[in-house]
Design a protein around this motif. Structure first.
Motif, mmCIF file in Angstrom:
data_model
loop_
_atom_site.group_PDB
_atom_site.id
_atom_site.type_symbol
_atom_site.label_atom_id
_atom_site.label_comp_id
_atom_site.label_asym_id
_atom_site.label_seq_id
_atom_site.Cartn_x
_atom_site.Cartn_y
_atom_site.Cartn_z
ATOM 1 N N LEU A 9 0.845 -1.037 -0.069
ATOM 2 C CA LEU A 9 -0.083 0.057 -0.051
ATOM 3 C C LEU A 9 0.883 1.136 0.201
ATOM 4 O O LEU A 9 2.149 0.927 0.232
ATOM 5 C CB LEU A 9 -0.818 0.155 1.247
ATOM 6 N N TYR A 57 -7.277 1.805 3.045
ATOM 7 C CA TYR A 57 -7.179 0.758 4.105
ATOM 8 C C TYR A 57 -7.159 1.212 5.499
ATOM 9 O O TYR A 57 -7.577 0.279 6.385
ATOM 10 C CB TYR A 57 -6.072 -0.052 3.707
ATOM 11 N N ASP A 82 -4.260 1.993 -1.848
ATOM 12 C CA ASP A 82 -3.828 1.130 -2.774
ATOM 13 C C ASP A 82 -2.992 1.882 -3.847
ATOM 14 O O ASP A 82 -2.451 1.194 -4.941
ATOM 15 C CB ASP A 82 -4.960 0.070 -3.584
ATOM 16 N N THR A 123 -2.507 -2.115 8.827
ATOM 17 C CA THR A 123 -3.409 -2.930 7.639
ATOM 18 C C THR A 123 -2.956 -4.482 7.744
ATOM 19 O O THR A 123 -3.366 -5.066 7.000
ATOM 20 C CB THR A 123 -3.008 -2.079 6.603
#
Length: 794
Positions: free
Chosen positions: A49, A78, A121, A282
């Motif tokens: 990410l 996220y 992302d 995450t």
């Protein structure tokens, strides 16, 4: 030994090829110039990410509320983290004083302070989501200078101080104060035939490294995290990170990634903690890379300063006394400001013998951007002021400015204002003599004969802004003194692990340290040391990480001295063990194993008379020798907080410059024609690298002389020029010819007699350029950088 450039005499080593004293090439050099070198910004993980930091848009405000709902609802996001999401009770960090919050809580104290984090992302998704975070700020009064910081009822940048310096300062907004008192400056002033005072302003300089802050954090199965990052000090990062991540240090594993320059700006934490927090939240690898705008807010800068100096001298040119007051703006958080204050105070008299001094240096807490380490570390600001003073005193006495400096130059044995004796060579007068004796660059023909000018060589360069009208030439000199290594009692050590083994019929050495290679060439020097001490040609340098003990910071011109010393020490122990193995295996066959002085050279064990006793591969057959050792230089001690007395520094370095400039007095443009340097390096372990360090440091000093300054609005404390469009740095078109004289006067206390190289040339290049501009224009010019309006009066 005096040299110009890299003479043959300095490139010839002895013993094993590629050892110390040779200009061996950098192992990363070809990759860097061809664009193939992997920097931290090139890191990649298939399922990573992207992290982004939301920063404050105001300099001082109460945070009433933070609304992250819209950002969290953005597709592709996220995680969104604020102060409330921090996992541990420890929420602040710092190199010495832990006053910097991981994320702002309750208030922000400077423009660009981190407030929230986003992981998404795609980097653009992360940026757009961060823009959706709603923060309700209530503006607070800003503190921007000494007057506003210490006025009655001034807002306190930090209301509750518990640090070591809190009980020794006159106001809570004074971070640290260091006086240095020796003799009686007031009484000594009565002996002076001339007394000169001056007030000076030094602007805020940025390190302006080309590789932005970047790193990749990868969560691990054991609940820890692996961080690959561009930094200057892996173990200091680790010590600050682990507590705020709520992890033991062994679960935070750090590996150095490619560093695109540092100059002090990577000594503090930037994105390290933020990337790890997002990765742990995450469960995915998270990469953070700052853009240039964010980089200006993401690291500390050089302290801007206001300096007041007074010097007295007799008619025959001897200094009677010196007084000064140096006020450094430390910004909102401490960083390394206390150490910068110590440097500024202890080195404020310059490389001159003056017995009676009254010195005060202090750093302020303000709502300006945080300031900390940058090449020269407090000595740069002082040098700018004391060298201007030397020119003014010389002029008042009708003396040549170089001769006046020579009369007062310190030498080995001089007692410094701190009471410390200079116990190694201090060739200040010789350095000045050499730069003055060098032939001046020829006058441009158009200046003397009215011929048409080559505009590329004129002030303004290729912009075609002048054709030679109103252009005058000036010459200026300066010399400076810089300490080497950490000071004031800091436990300054390094660790090296060295292994020697036979691989494929060849003896191979492996060197592992945690030294951050930031461009200074340590990876080259460590291999040279191993070749010299172990007599091998093949040396492998293991990437720096925290699996080996600390190497300290790549700063303070200390790595070749301290980590080089550790590598040398570990190699010496390896060599002794190898010889023990050889004596055990072959001692019965030749008495020299027991009776002669033995060396390792060119893959062989030889006597000091040159007789070969065995090949290293035969000695090492079936065995490997590995040693890890810490190494420390001789200890220093803290300066007394009342008098500034103490043996605070381990070593000093000296450089002198002569600048030749041409100034267009109508347009206010400056062209530095030549910047000649003379510097004592003790021992040039790699002459090519030494030359590069001197050229680089001189160029950074040139930059702050004529163009580099972060502009902070004095009313709002907001940064006005966070880009390379508006913050200018020297390019190849601004960089002049730099002839160099290298002296090698060994410091007997240092490994190989070496002396730290990288910072000293940054000191004296700035005042030399200013002195040349003054000589050309007749203007006083007491601030840096010099801008066109200072030269034209507009």
């Amino acid at each position: 030994m005096a040299t110009t450039g890299i003479p043959t005499s300095l490139t010839q080593g002895s013993g094993t090829r590629g050892g110390i004293g040779e200009s061996t090439l950098r192992p990363d050099g070809t990759l860097k110039v061809t664009g193939e070198f992997a920097y931290a910004s090139d890191l990649w993980h298939e399922d990573m990410l992207w992290g982004h930091t939301l920063r404050s848009t105001v300099a001082h405000a109460e945070i009433r509320s933070i609304d992250t709902a819209e950002a969290l609802a953005t597709p592709g996001v996220y995680a969104v983290l604020t102060y409330e999401d921090l996992p541990a009770a420890v929420t602040h960090y710092g190199l010495e004083i832990k006053d910097t919050p991981v994320l702002a809580h309750g208030k922000v104290r400077h423009h660009g302070e981190p407030v929230a984090l986003v992981a998404a992302d795609h980097p653009e998704t992360a940026r757009r989501a961060a823009a959706k975070i709603r923060i309700d700020y209530a503006d607070l009064p800003v503190v921007t200078d000494e007057a506003s910081a210490t006025a009655p009822g001034a807002p306190l940048v930090h209301a509750h101080r518990t640090d070591h310096y809190a009980g020794h300062v006159p106001h809570p907004n004074v971070l640290h104060r260091q006086p240095v008192i020796r003799g009686d400056a007031a009484r000594a002033a009565e002996r002076a035939d001339v007394i000169i005072t001056g007030d000076y302003v030094f602007g805020m300089q940025d390190q302006a490294f080309l590789g932005p802050e970047s790193g990749l954090a990868v969560p691990a199965e054991d609940g820890g995290v692996d961080l690959y990052v561009a930094t200057q000090w892996l173990h200091a990062d680790l010590a600050q990170m682990a507590p705020v991540l709520g992890l033991p240090e062994e679960k935070v594993r750090m590996t150095l990634s490619g560093v695109g320059g540092a100059f002090g700006g990577r000594e503090d934490i930037s994105m390290q903690i933020h990337a790890c927090l997002l990765a742990l939240r995450t469960g995915r690898p998270v990469k953070i890379v700052y853009n240039r705008f964010e980089s200006f807010f993401g690291h500390v800068h050089r302290h801007p300063a206001r300096l007041h100096y007074e010097h007295g001298a007799t008619r025959d040119g001897k200094l009677t006394h010196m007084k000064c007051r140096i006020v450094l703006d430390g910004g909102a958080y401490a960083s390394s400001s206390p150490a910068v204050v110590g440097n500024a105070a202890s080195l404020s008299a310059g490389p001159y013998a003056v017995e009676d001094v009254d010195i005060e240096a202090l750093a302020l807490y303000t709502n300006n951007p945080p300031c900390g380490a940058m090449r020269g570390f407090g000595a740069v600001q002082a040098c700018f002021a004391y060298e201007a003073q030397m020119d003014k005193v010389a002029a008042a006495l009708g003396m040549d400015p170089v001769e006046f400096r020579r009369i007062n130059a310190m030498e080995q044995g001089t007692l410094l204002p701190t009471g410390q004796r200079v116990d190694s060579p201090a060739p200040v007068a010789e350095l000045l003599r050499r730069v003055k004796a060098r032939p001046l660059p020829p006058e441009r023909q158009w200046l003397v004969a009215g011929e048409e000018a080559d505009v590329r060589a004129l002030p303004g360069g290729l912009s075609h802004t002048t054709h030679g009208e109103g252009v005058v030439r000036g010459v200026g000199y300066a010399v400076g003194i810089k300490n080497v290594g950490f000071s004031e009692g800091f436990d300054d050590y390094s660790t090296a692990r060295v292994r020697l083994e036979a691989v494929g019929g060849v003896a191979v050495a492996t060197v592992h340290t945690a030294m951050a290679e930031v461009g200074q060439g340590g990876v080259t020097v460590h291999a040279q040391i191993a070749r010299t001490e172990l007599g091998v040609t093949q040396v492998t340098i293991v990437p720096a990480d925290t699996r080996v003990g600390s190497a300290g910071s790549t700063s303070a011109s200390r790595q070749t001295y301290v980590t080089g010393g550790a590598v040398k020490n570990a190699c010496e122990h390896v060599r002794e063990r190898v010889l023990e193995i050889g004596r055990r295996k072959f001692g019965t066959y030749h008495p020299a194993w027991a009776t002669a002085e033995l060396l390792l050279e060119d893959g062989k064990v030889v006597t000091d008379g040159g007789e070969v006793l065995a090949a290293l591969v035969d000695v090492l057959e079936g065995e490997a020798v590995e040693v890890e050792r810490e190494w420390r230089h001789r200890p220093t001690e803290a300066f007394d907080l009342r008098t500034g007395q103490g043996n605070g520094h381990v070593q000093y370095s000296f450089a002198a410059h002569r600048a030749v400039v041409e100034v267009d007095t109508e347009l206010g443009l400056v062209k530095v024609v030549e910047l000649a340097v003379a510097q004592d390096v003790g021992k040039a372990l790699n002459p090519l690298s030494v030359l590069g360090q001197i050229h680089g440091g001189s160029t950074q000093g040139l930059g702050v002389a004529v163009m580099e300054e972060i502009i902070v609005d004095p009313v709002t404390a907001k940064v006005r020029n966070p880009s390379f469009t508006d913050y200018l740095i020297p390019t190849i078109l601004d960089t002049p010819t730099m002839p160099v004289d290298i002296l090698e006067l060994a410091d007997d206390h240092a490994p190989y007699g070496l002396r730290g190289v990288g910072e000293a040339p940054t000191l004296s290049s700035t005042p030399a350029v200013l002195a040349a501009i003054r000589a050309a224009t007749g203007l006083e010019l007491n601030r840096t950088p010099v801008r066109p309006e200072h030269l034209t009066g507009t």
